[in-house]
Write an enzyme that holds these catalytic residues in place. Structure first.
Site, PDB file in Angstrom:
ATOM      1  N   CYS A   2     -49.744  28.242  -2.895  1.00  0.00           N
ATOM      2  CA  CYS A   2     -49.124  27.400  -3.925  1.00  0.00           C
ATOM      3  C   CYS A   2     -50.028  27.234  -5.149  1.00  0.00           C
ATOM      4  CB  CYS A   2     -48.851  26.011  -3.364  1.00  0.00           C
ATOM      5  SG  CYS A   2     -47.886  26.047  -1.863  1.00  0.00           S
ATOM      6  N   ARG A  27     -51.065  34.269  -7.477  1.00  0.00           N
ATOM      7  CA  ARG A  27     -51.416  33.752  -6.152  1.00  0.00           C
ATOM      8  C   ARG A  27     -50.334  34.046  -5.126  1.00  0.00           C
ATOM      9  NH1 ARG A  27     -55.185  29.389  -6.986  1.00  0.00           N
ATOM     10  NH2 ARG A  27     -54.499  28.302  -5.122  1.00  0.00           N
ATOM     11  N   TRP A  76     -45.500  28.660  -2.055  1.00  0.00           N
ATOM     12  CA  TRP A  76     -45.541  29.752  -1.082  1.00  0.00           C
ATOM     13  C   TRP A  76     -45.168  29.082   0.236  1.00  0.00           C
ATOM     14  CZ3 TRP A  76     -48.439  31.334   3.271  1.00  0.00           C
ATOM     15  CH2 TRP A  76     -48.388  32.700   3.556  1.00  0.00           C
ATOM     16  N   ASN A 100     -50.370  21.239  -2.307  1.00  0.00           N
ATOM     17  CA  ASN A 100     -50.812  22.554  -1.820  1.00  0.00           C
ATOM     18  C   ASN A 100     -51.604  22.322  -0.543  1.00  0.00           C
ATOM     19  OD1 ASN A 100     -51.654  25.140  -1.426  1.00  0.00           O
ATOM     20  ND2 ASN A 100     -52.995  25.250  -3.225  1.00  0.00           N
ATOM     21  N   GLY A 101     -51.167  22.958   0.547  1.00  0.00           N
ATOM     22  CA  GLY A 101     -51.877  22.801   1.817  1.00  0.00           C
ATOM     23  C   GLY A 101     -50.895  22.536   2.941  1.00  0.00           C
ATOM     24  N   GLU A 496     -58.761  50.790   3.806  1.00  0.00           N
ATOM     25  CA  GLU A 496     -58.412  50.126   2.557  1.00  0.00           C
ATOM     26  C   GLU A 496     -57.268  50.864   1.848  1.00  0.00           C
ATOM     27  OE1 GLU A 496     -58.782  47.382   1.235  1.00  0.00           O
ATOM     28  OE2 GLU A 496     -58.429  47.691  -0.892  1.00  0.00           O
ATOM     29  N   LYS A 500     -53.725  49.081   0.911  1.00  0.00           N
ATOM     30  CA  LYS A 500     -53.165  49.022  -0.457  1.00  0.00           C
ATOM     31  C   LYS A 500     -51.718  49.500  -0.460  1.00  0.00           C
ATOM     32  CE  LYS A 500     -55.182  46.977  -2.348  1.00  0.00           C
ATOM     33  NZ  LYS A 500     -56.429  46.437  -1.914  1.00  0.00           N
ATOM     34  N   GLU A 503     -49.433  46.994   1.179  1.00  0.00           N
ATOM     35  CA  GLU A 503     -49.292  45.782   0.369  1.00  0.00           C
ATOM     36  C   GLU A 503     -48.311  45.960  -0.774  1.00  0.00           C
ATOM     37  OE1 GLU A 503     -53.429  43.297   0.195  1.00  0.00           O
ATOM     38  OE2 GLU A 503     -53.509  45.286  -0.654  1.00  0.00           O
ATOM     39  N   HIS A 519     -56.960  60.289  19.645  1.00  0.00           N
ATOM     40  CA  HIS A 519     -56.807  59.261  20.681  1.00  0.00           C
ATOM     41  C   HIS A 519     -55.532  58.444  20.468  1.00  0.00           C
ATOM     42  CE1 HIS A 519     -60.688  60.257  22.275  1.00  0.00           C
ATOM     43  NE2 HIS A 519     -61.267  60.060  21.088  1.00  0.00           N
ATOM     44  N   LYS A 628     -52.535  35.798  -3.083  1.00  0.00           N
ATOM     45  CA  LYS A 628     -53.843  36.286  -3.524  1.00  0.00           C
ATOM     46  C   LYS A 628     -54.965  35.489  -2.872  1.00  0.00           C
ATOM     47  CE  LYS A 628     -56.480  38.526  -6.538  1.00  0.00           C
ATOM     48  NZ  LYS A 628     -56.627  39.938  -6.196  1.00  0.00           N
TER      49      LYS A 628
END
Ligand code: G6P
Length: 633
Positions: A2, A27, A76, A100-101, A496, A500, A503, A519, A628
């Site tokens: 948020c 964010r 969010w 927020n939280g 990574e 990406k 995402e 494997h 974010k």
């Protein structure tokens, strides 16, 4: 997570709140809202699911001269679906709040609210806090400030709240215990409070970071700071931010992510210049930083982080092991946190976090501090909670990163780690008079200054590397799955690269150590699957090429990344992406040490994901469901 903006002052409130919320879009959020207060104390609220654009026309349609304060929020979703009712601000009688939280004891408070004959409108935990404040105010006949102060200790978990009352329209009360809050004030403008410094930078670069347990009262005449629990005034230092607001804009790029990918040659130089005393290409000394002494005394280094920062930490292990004798382990903060980790004498714990706010990373550092084990942190955000929690701090100089998918901040973290490994290795080499090691590290430092040059070539639009990336993206974008494989430094890069792609393009992608292919994942290889093989000429090269052959035999499409003069790789791959680098100079020396190729490969993989996502038409800068800065567990 948020985002919060609150403002009281003499400028048009609606546009300030909307612009501020847009600065916080990065964010991640799924609904938004704004409440505007007029001089007489009446307030109006505008809320909608989806993007800020949905509330913008409603807010701007109002005569802005009527309003002198207000609060805005991007949500969010945690408790309750992302819809208009659950969007903040929430209103209970004369009180209007954003939060927020997470309020962990929300069930208990909910019972109390129902028991007193009220029915919350939304499914959120946030709205309940307004009831608590109202109960306190009514019961004790107190004002908003005192009401917030009495109610705040009654909520559990980590929360920040910004609240206004129609009865006291000239002030905003903000209180922090967890999610960050930053405030700024100047005489001509008034007072502003926000989740981070970015919405404030458009108005002033002098800010105050609230500590946990701080409460502030914002009025156009100034900001007062209090301890939220005792009510006693506290002093907070003004901090000058050196990011200018224009670094928060796209500057002509289609997306922040693309801009940030292209900024990397510059941000690498910025970080180098921040840590080397000069550019003489001689062995450099770090500016004085107590963290160096901590590391020099370390017997064991534990790196903890989340997401992309964890991948930087995995790379860090390879660099520390190559340049020092220090045993290093790299762990996910969310796992380390709940394991029975046993600390050993001489152990140092290093957290890596771009935002400096990630809940799991922060919690590990807090626990470790309690155990009196030395802590260090690498972060990109000055004044962030992690930067204040760690005993020593190394800042990266990537500048503000707005795209949710981390790019330039990741590269800056890598750089910090290789610098530290080299710095420590050199100390050891001096002490042990290991001439060869010293030459190796001096060369590493010298070559680091060449990285921005090679990276600019790799990213050059229309250049052979960027063109090959584009072609590979267009040809593979409909693949049913992607595997990224590599060994050594290229293994964390494979992880990574896959992250990406997941995402921002929402496609199935996995990163694997190339040696692990047989494997399990090899069972999935068939036509229609793409394998990105990261194979620079390094000590692992031959082994990776063998793995490439196994992939080829199963009919998967191959995109290979390697040195420009690697004809073998070029002939075996469906698409060959050349690094702007020969494997050998005419004198037989390699052009860049193998430990530095990650600085070229990582941005190339970022570009590949970007191109695939662009063709798929996804929301690149704000991918669905992602945030974010993850300030909840
Ligand atoms: C979120 C972000 C990632 C980031 C991770 C860790 O998931 O979307 O890009 O890598 O958090 O964040 P940090 O700020 O601690 O590096």
């Amino acid at each position: 997570m948020c985002g919060i903006v609150g403002y009281v002052g003499q400028h048009a409130v609606g546009p300030i709140l909307l612009k501020g919320l847009k600065r916080l879009e990065y964010r991640g959020y799924d609904s938004s809202g704004v409440a505007l207060f007029d001089e007489g104390g009446r307030s109006e609220t505008f809320k909608a699911a989806g993007k800020i654009a949905a509330i913008e026309p409603m807010v701007l349609a109002k005569d802005q001269t009527l309003f002198h304060g207000g609060i805005g929020h991007t949500r969010w979703a945690t408790h309750g679906a992302p819809n208009t009712t659950n969007a903040h601000p929430h209103r209970v009688k004369d009180l209007v709040l954003v939060h927020n939280g997470i309020i962990e004891n929300y069930r208990e408070i909910q019972k109390l609210v129902y028991a007193r004959g009220y029915k919350p409108v939304s499914e959120t935990d946030s709205e309940l806090f307004a009831f608590l404040v109202m109960f306190e105010m009514e019961e004790h006949k107190i004002d908003l400030i005192e009401g917030v102060r009495r109610a705040f200790p009654k909520i559990h978990g980590s929360s920040s709240v910004v609240i206004m009352s129609e009865k006291q329209p000239g002030l905003i009360v903000a209180v922090r215990n967890g999610s960050p809050l930053v405030a700024g004030w100047n005489k001509e403008f008034g007072a502003i409070v926000a989740s981070d410094a970015q919405p404030i930078l458009d108005h002033t670069n002098k800010v105050y970071y609230l500590e946990n347990g701080d409460m502030i009262v914002c009025q156009k005449s100034g900001i007062q700071f209090f301890d939220a629990y005792s009510g006693k005034p506290v002093e907070r230092k003004e901090v000058t931010i050196d990011w200018s607001a224009d670094r928060l804009d796209k500057n002509g790029y289609a997306h922040y992510m693309l801009k940030e990918i292209h900024e990397q040659p510059r941000t690498i130089l910025d970080t180098l210049h921040a840590y080397f005393e000069d550019q003489t290409h001689r062995p450099f000394e770090f500016a004085k930083n107590a963290g160096i002494d901590q590391l020099s005394a370390a017997q064991r280094l534990s790196i903890i982080a989340c997401g992309t920062s964890w991948h930087a930490g995995l790379l860090g292990r390879y660099w520390f092991e190559r340049y020092t004798h220090l045993p290093v382990d790299t762990d996910l903060a969310s796992e380390f946190r709940y394991r029975n980790s046993h600390f050993t004498p001489g152990q140092v714990v290093m957290g890596i976090s771009q935002s400096g706010e990630t809940a799991d990373t922060l919690a590990v550092l807090q626990d470790v501090n309690k155990n009196k084990v030395p802590t260090l942190a690498i972060t990109n955000v000055k004044g962030s909670t992690i930067s204040r929690e760690a005993k020593s701090i190394f800042y990266t100089y990537a500048g503000p990163e707005i795209g949710v998918a981390s790019t330039k901040a990741f590269t800056a973290q890598m750089l910090m780690l290789v610098l530290l490994a080299g710095r420590l290795g050199r100390d050891l080499a001096v002490n042990d008079s290991q001439g060869k090691k010293m030459i190796e590290i001096d060369r590493l430092y010298r070559e680091l200054f060449e990285v921005p040059h090679y990276l600019s070539m790799a990213l050059e639009t229309g250049g052979s590397t960027a063109n090959a990336v584009k072609k590979a993206a267009q040809d593979t974008l409909h693949s049913k799955a992607f595997f990224f494989i590599g060994r050594g430094y290229s293994f964390p890069l494979a992880l990574e690269g896959a992250l990406k792609l997941k995402e921002i393009a929402y496609v199935h992608a996995e990163g694997y150590a190339a040696g692990e292919l047989k494997h399990g994942p090899i069972a999935m290889l068939e036509p229609g699957v793409t394998v990105i093989v990261i194979a620079p000429k390094d000590i692992w090269y031959d082994k990776t090429v063998s793995n490439l052959q196994e992939v080829k035999a199963r009919g998967a499409k191959i995109v290979a990344v390697g040195h420009a003069d690697d004809k073998t790789l070029a002939s075996m791959a469906d698409h060959f992406i050349p690094l702007p680098l020969q494997s050998k100079k005419p004198d037989g020396q390699s052009t860049l040490d193998e430990s530095l190729t990650p600085f070229l490969i990582s941005p190339i993989l970022q570009l590949l994901s970007y191109e695939i996502a662009l063709s798929k038409g996804t929301d690149i800068d704000q991918p669905r469901n992602l945030a974010k800065s993850v300030t909840v567990e």
